[in-house]
Design an enzyme around this catalytic site. Structure first.
Site, PDB file in Angstrom:
ATOM      1  N   GLN A  66       2.633 -10.237  11.291  1.00 38.75           N
ATOM      2  CA  GLN A  66       3.156  -9.228  10.564  1.00 38.75           C
ATOM      3  C   GLN A  66       2.101  -7.876  10.451  1.00 38.75           C
ATOM      4  OE1 GLN A  66       1.837  -7.949   7.074  1.00 38.75           O
ATOM      5  NE2 GLN A  66       3.580  -8.348   5.890  1.00 38.75           N
ATOM      6  N   SER A  71       5.146  -5.669   3.409  1.00 39.39           N
ATOM      7  CA  SER A  71       4.162  -5.692   3.878  1.00 39.39           C
ATOM      8  C   SER A  71       2.022  -6.214   3.140  1.00 39.39           C
ATOM      9  CB  SER A  71       3.426  -3.955   3.941  1.00 39.39           C
ATOM     10  OG  SER A  71       1.892  -3.901   4.814  1.00 39.39           O
ATOM     11  N   LEU A  72       1.717  -6.037   2.469  1.00 34.68           N
ATOM     12  CA  LEU A  72       0.256  -6.824   1.972  1.00 34.68           C
ATOM     13  C   LEU A  72       1.134  -6.800   0.642  1.00 34.68           C
ATOM     14  CD1 LEU A  72      -2.349  -6.335   0.937  1.00 34.68           C
ATOM     15  CD2 LEU A  72      -1.878  -4.582  -0.379  1.00 34.68           C
ATOM     16  N   ARG A  88      -8.592  -7.471   5.706  1.00 32.30           N
ATOM     17  CA  ARG A  88      -7.178  -7.050   5.983  1.00 32.30           C
ATOM     18  C   ARG A  88      -7.621  -5.598   5.973  1.00 32.30           C
ATOM     19  NH1 ARG A  88      -2.211  -5.626   4.643  1.00 32.30           N
ATOM     20  NH2 ARG A  88      -0.630  -6.744   5.721  1.00 32.30           N
ATOM     21  N   GLN A 103       0.577  -0.755  -0.217  1.00 30.20           N
ATOM     22  CA  GLN A 103      -0.401   0.075   0.013  1.00 30.20           C
ATOM     23  C   GLN A 103       0.975   1.048   0.134  1.00 30.20           C
ATOM     24  OE1 GLN A 103      -2.787  -0.421   2.905  1.00 30.20           O
ATOM     25  NE2 GLN A 103      -4.277   1.578   2.494  1.00 30.20           N
ATOM     26  N   HIS A 113       1.114  -2.284  11.508  1.00 34.01           N
ATOM     27  CA  HIS A 113       2.431  -2.518  11.886  1.00 34.01           C
ATOM     28  C   HIS A 113       2.883  -2.105  13.530  1.00 34.01           C
ATOM     29  CE1 HIS A 113       2.872  -4.199   7.964  1.00 34.01           C
ATOM     30  NE2 HIS A 113       2.922  -3.597   7.380  1.00 34.01           N
TER      31      HIS A 113
END
Length: 329
Positions: free
Chosen positions: A245, A87-88, A112, A6, A196
């Site tokens: 994560q 991340s994503l 999510r 993202q 996070h």
């Protein structure tokens, strides 16, 4: 190959690649069937605020990465030896590694995004980039700036480039402290979800419950995951790592270093934005880094990979040394 998360999205992304490679549009149509709306239209036409809504951004970036991957493979690009996602982007990597089904990933990333926003309402959380200070100094400033709230170092993106996240007021205090400490830049990021950090604990629990119901398989290609800098074989370990994560830091520097230490020499970024391409170059100048987001980038990556390895493109998969990424499970 690495996949962005993202923040790399933009209205019009992959437009040229979609016009040249039908598999891109086909991939977005598959996702639209899952989501119940025309994702390609939102990506191509906006409005920007619709694309930037977390519950839309996350599946959009997942689909963009998978679409580029499919275009790469359809053009004769070899399977890489190792994958990672920021991340994503970790979900994208798992789809491309054959661990997570595409339709499941689309639905999962939409959920999510929704859970993340529900965990911390708009205006309550924030993120900021701190440039020019080392990791330990940023951690110390977060402890000083937190007060009775939460602010943490959450994305270790490159040497001297750390993202912090937490309560908006605590992030603001830490920005001021970083500037006073001599940071080259300390600026808020245009996001409403403090990813996070500990504020995502509730969303991480919801995600973990959903993952227990999601079919996962051992990856065909190792995927170095963010929270552990480790490639897991056991689906249960992968589920746990994905949930962890969400409220733990993205250790991107260590992930790139792990790949380089085990033989990686060329890193291809699959998706829009070129963010990871720049980060990889800052982390290890010995790595060749390229981005595939348009037809020219795809052609240059195909030609450049053959040059980098001294092999023909269709031989690269066999010529590349096997990378011994730490694997568990």
């Amino acid at each position: 190959m690495v996949f962005p998360g993202q923040g790399s999205q933009s209205v019009g992304m992959l437009g040229l690649l979609g016009a040249a490679h039908p598999v891109v549009r086909e991939t977005f149509q598959e996702a639209s069937d899952v989501l119940g709306y025309d994702l390609w239209s939102v990506v191509g036409e906006g409005p920007e605020d619709a694309l930037n809504r977390t519950a839309c951004t996350q599946p959009a970036m997942l689909v963009a990465g998978v679409a580029v991957w499919r275009a790469w493979r359809a053009a004769g690009g070899p399977e890489p030896t190792v994958l990672a996602g920021h991340s994503l982007g970790e979900y994208t990597a798992l789809v491309c590694a054959g661990s997570l089904g595409f339709a499941d990933a689309v639905a999962l990333t939409r959920a999510r995004g929704t859970w993340m926003q529900e965990a911390v309402p708009v205006g309550v959380g924030a993120m900021a980039a701190i440039l020019g200070l080392d990791d330990d100094r940023v951690r110390a400033l977060c402890r000083e700036g937190a007060g009775e709230q939460v602010v943490e170092a959450v994305n270790f993106n490159a040497p001297g480039q750390v993202v912090i996240a937490g309560h908006a007021q605590a992030v603001e205090r830490t920005i001021a402290l970083a500037r006073a400490a001599g940071a080259r830049r300390a600026l808020p990021l245009p996001v409403s979800v403090p990813a996070h950090c500990r504020l995502m604990a509730a969303a991480a629990r919801q995600l973990g419950e959903r993952l227990r119901e999601t079919d996962l398989r051992a990856p065909r290609i190792p995927v170095v995951q963010n929270a552990d800098v480790c490639a897991f074989d056991d689906p249960e370990d992968i589920r746990a790592a994905l949930a962890r994560q969400l409220d733990h830091p993205v250790r991107w520097v260590e992930g790139v270093q792990a790949m380089a230490a085990r033989g990686a020499r060329t890193v291809l970024e699959c998706g829009p934005g070129r963010v990871l391409t720049g980060l990889v170059r800052r982390i290890d100048r010995g790595l060749t880094s390229r981005c595939i987001e348009d037809p020219r980038g795809l052609e240059e990556a195909l030609a450049g990979l053959a040059t980098d390895t001294g092999s023909r493109v269709d031989d690269v998969g066999r010529a590349s040394p096997a990378l011994q990424i730490p694997r568990r499970g």
